[in-house]
Write a protein that holds these residues in place. Structure first.
Motif, PDB file in Angstrom:
ATOM      1  N   ARG A 152      67.408   7.406  33.795  1.00 42.39           N
ATOM      2  CA  ARG A 152      68.573   8.282  33.950  1.00 42.39           C
ATOM      3  C   ARG A 152      68.202   9.519  34.772  1.00 42.39           C
ATOM      4  O   ARG A 152      68.961   9.938  35.652  1.00 42.39           O
ATOM      5  CB  ARG A 152      69.084   8.690  32.564  1.00 42.39           C
ATOM      6  CG  ARG A 152      70.239   9.659  32.573  1.00 42.39           C
ATOM      7  CD  ARG A 152      70.890   9.738  31.195  1.00 42.39           C
ATOM      8  NE  ARG A 152      69.903   9.896  30.137  1.00 42.39           N
ATOM      9  CZ  ARG A 152      69.408  11.076  29.760  1.00 42.39           C
ATOM     10  NH1 ARG A 152      69.803  12.176  30.356  1.00 42.39           N
ATOM     11  NH2 ARG A 152      68.524  11.151  28.779  1.00 42.39           N
ATOM     12  N   ARG A 153      67.037  10.087  34.520  1.00 35.76           N
ATOM     13  CA  ARG A 153      66.593  11.242  35.293  1.00 35.76           C
ATOM     14  C   ARG A 153      66.394  10.866  36.760  1.00 35.76           C
ATOM     15  O   ARG A 153      66.835  11.591  37.655  1.00 35.76           O
ATOM     16  CB  ARG A 153      65.287  11.809  34.713  1.00 35.76           C
ATOM     17  CG  ARG A 153      64.741  12.968  35.533  1.00 35.76           C
ATOM     18  CD  ARG A 153      63.540  13.618  34.897  1.00 35.76           C
ATOM     19  NE  ARG A 153      62.348  12.790  34.915  1.00 35.76           N
ATOM     20  CZ  ARG A 153      61.155  13.195  34.498  1.00 35.76           C
ATOM     21  NH1 ARG A 153      61.006  14.416  34.006  1.00 35.76           N
ATOM     22  NH2 ARG A 153      60.116  12.399  34.534  1.00 35.76           N
ATOM     23  N   TRP A 154      65.741   9.736  37.007  1.00 39.59           N
ATOM     24  CA  TRP A 154      65.490   9.297  38.382  1.00 39.59           C
ATOM     25  C   TRP A 154      66.800   9.127  39.143  1.00 39.59           C
ATOM     26  O   TRP A 154      66.935   9.601  40.278  1.00 39.59           O
ATOM     27  CB  TRP A 154      64.697   8.002  38.376  1.00 39.59           C
ATOM     28  CG  TRP A 154      64.590   7.371  39.729  1.00 39.59           C
ATOM     29  CD1 TRP A 154      65.306   6.331  40.219  1.00 39.59           C
ATOM     30  CD2 TRP A 154      63.719   7.781  40.784  1.00 39.59           C
ATOM     31  NE1 TRP A 154      64.941   6.050  41.509  1.00 39.59           N
ATOM     32  CE2 TRP A 154      63.974   6.931  41.885  1.00 39.59           C
ATOM     33  CE3 TRP A 154      62.752   8.785  40.916  1.00 39.59           C
ATOM     34  CZ2 TRP A 154      63.296   7.051  43.097  1.00 39.59           C
ATOM     35  CZ3 TRP A 154      62.083   8.910  42.121  1.00 39.59           C
ATOM     36  CH2 TRP A 154      62.345   8.050  43.195  1.00 39.59           C
ATOM     37  N   LEU A 155      67.772   8.480  38.534  1.00 36.99           N
ATOM     38  CA  LEU A 155      69.032   8.193  39.213  1.00 36.99           C
ATOM     39  C   LEU A 155      69.855   9.453  39.472  1.00 36.99           C
ATOM     40  O   LEU A 155      70.734   9.449  40.342  1.00 36.99           O
ATOM     41  CB  LEU A 155      69.860   7.197  38.391  1.00 36.99           C
ATOM     42  CG  LEU A 155      69.270   5.795  38.246  1.00 36.99           C
ATOM     43  CD1 LEU A 155      70.147   4.933  37.344  1.00 36.99           C
ATOM     44  CD2 LEU A 155      69.088   5.134  39.608  1.00 36.99           C
ATOM     45  N   ALA A 156      69.585  10.521  38.747  1.00 35.61           N
ATOM     46  CA  ALA A 156      70.331  11.759  38.928  1.00 35.61           C
ATOM     47  C   ALA A 156      69.793  12.623  40.058  1.00 35.61           C
ATOM     48  O   ALA A 156      70.434  13.599  40.463  1.00 35.61           O
ATOM     49  CB  ALA A 156      70.331  12.565  37.627  1.00 35.61           C
ATOM     50  N   ASN A 157      68.619  12.296  40.579  1.00 38.89           N
ATOM     51  CA  ASN A 157      68.042  13.082  41.663  1.00 38.89           C
ATOM     52  C   ASN A 157      68.814  12.908  42.953  1.00 38.89           C
ATOM     53  O   ASN A 157      69.444  11.865  43.193  1.00 38.89           O
ATOM     54  CB  ASN A 157      66.587  12.664  41.906  1.00 38.89           C
ATOM     55  CG  ASN A 157      65.626  13.213  40.881  1.00 38.89           C
ATOM     56  OD1 ASN A 157      65.621  14.404  40.617  1.00 38.89           O
ATOM     57  ND2 ASN A 157      64.812  12.340  40.306  1.00 38.89           N
ATOM     58  N   SER A 158      68.746  13.899  43.822  1.00 44.11           N
ATOM     59  CA  SER A 158      69.277  13.777  45.172  1.00 44.11           C
ATOM     60  C   SER A 158      68.257  13.069  46.053  1.00 44.11           C
ATOM     61  O   SER A 158      67.093  13.492  46.108  1.00 44.11           O
ATOM     62  CB  SER A 158      69.567  15.159  45.760  1.00 44.11           C
ATOM     63  OG  SER A 158      69.591  15.112  47.170  1.00 44.11           O
ATOM     64  N   PRO A 159      68.635  11.997  46.755  1.00 44.37           N
ATOM     65  CA  PRO A 159      67.685  11.343  47.669  1.00 44.37           C
ATOM     66  C   PRO A 159      67.138  12.307  48.724  1.00 44.37           C
ATOM     67  O   PRO A 159      65.945  12.257  49.052  1.00 44.37           O
ATOM     68  CB  PRO A 159      68.523  10.227  48.301  1.00 44.37           C
ATOM     69  CG  PRO A 159      69.599   9.946  47.301  1.00 44.37           C
ATOM     70  CD  PRO A 159      69.922  11.267  46.681  1.00 44.37           C
TER      71      PRO A 159
END
Length: 286
Positions: A195-202
């Protein structure tokens, strides 16, 4: 990737959005500023939760601790396709706005890994805003060649895949012993990390990864700043080798702490020992 013990704030801590002149930033805020306030900045692919086990022992020592998600990091939003807001100078201005929003005279700042590069940039811009700087597992310039290769692979992947696809690829490449550790930790741990990874801005990941690989050596500039400095690390580190951190501490005339039994994330690996070392250093600066 850092692995917090939990994503649940400890008793007495408050999770909220800190309003600043440069926008809102997700924070975990704990303790009372009896002896001072510290801002805690996470590293590349990390978040404010990386410091979650430090809040209670530092509160008991009399310190208010405010851990921050940087722009485009986990619960603080940021542009997904524009890298310019993630330049070090911009992130340092974000940090200075956070200091101002806390309405404290001066604060201690702790920067873990990439967060150390942000913190030192802010200190060089406005040293009078700070009481001390701790560089936690954060080195003098670019990261090691092996880590540069890993970051380049990630940046290349982000150029052609979305975050969910990159996550799946990372998990597929995970060593078997790490997968066994995940099973021991439980499925919730893996779900929180995803969940944390997916919330990051690319764009944030690409920009900060590039800066880790290209960071200039600013140690001499920092050494000239009249501010108490602290270099803290584990006894092993493959991002910036420990002998390199030792040499940086000498150049900075900095207090040096090595946390036994810890690697690149002493804040997660040995939180009680890390909290004790931070409190002892801050006591020296008062």
């Amino acid at each position: 990737m850092s692995r917090p013990a939990t994503f649940v704030p400890p008793s007495g801590a408050r999770a909220y959005r800190l309003g600043t002149a440069r926008g809102e930033f997700a924070v975990i805020d704990a303790g009372s500023a009896v002896r001072g306030t510290a801002l805690l900045l996470p590293g590349f692919t990390g978040s404010k939760e990386d410091f979650i086990s430090l809040h209670e022992p530092l509160a008991a020592a009399g310190y208010r601790t405010v851990a921050v998600d940087g722009r485009g990091q986990y619960e603080t939003p940021g542009p997904a396709d524009d890298e310019s807001p993630y330049a070090l100078d911009e992130l340092a201005l974000d940090l200075l706005s956070q200091v101002a929003a806390l309405q404290q005279d001066r604060v201690h700042v702790v920067g873990h890994s990439f967060g150390g590069l942000v913190a030192r940039t802010a200190v060089l811009l406005e040293p009078a805003r700070f009481r001390s700087l701790t560089l936690m597992s954060s080195g003098p310039a670019e990261i090691s060649p092996s880590q540069q290769q890993r970051v380049k692979l990630l940046r290349d992947a982000l150029a052609v895949m979305d975050l969910a696809q990159v996550w799946d690829a990372i998990q597929a490449l995970e060593p078997p012993e790490d997968a066994e550790d995940d099973l021991d930790a439980g499925l919730d741990d893996r779900a929180d990390l995803k969940r944390r990874w997916l919330a990051n801005s690319p764009a944030q990941l690409i920009a900060t990864g590039r800066q880790l690989c290209e960071a200039p050596d600013r140690v001499d500039e920092l050494a000239a700043v009249p501010l108490p400095l602290h270099v803290l690390s584990g006894e092993e580190d493959d991002t910036w080798p420990v002998p390199l951190l030792d040499a940086m501490a000498v150049r900075l005339h900095a207090h040096r702490t090595i946390i036994r039994g810890a690697e690149h994330s002493p804040n997660s690996d040995r939180p009680l020992e890390t909290a004790e070392a931070l409190a002892a250093f801050w006591e020296r600066t008062s």
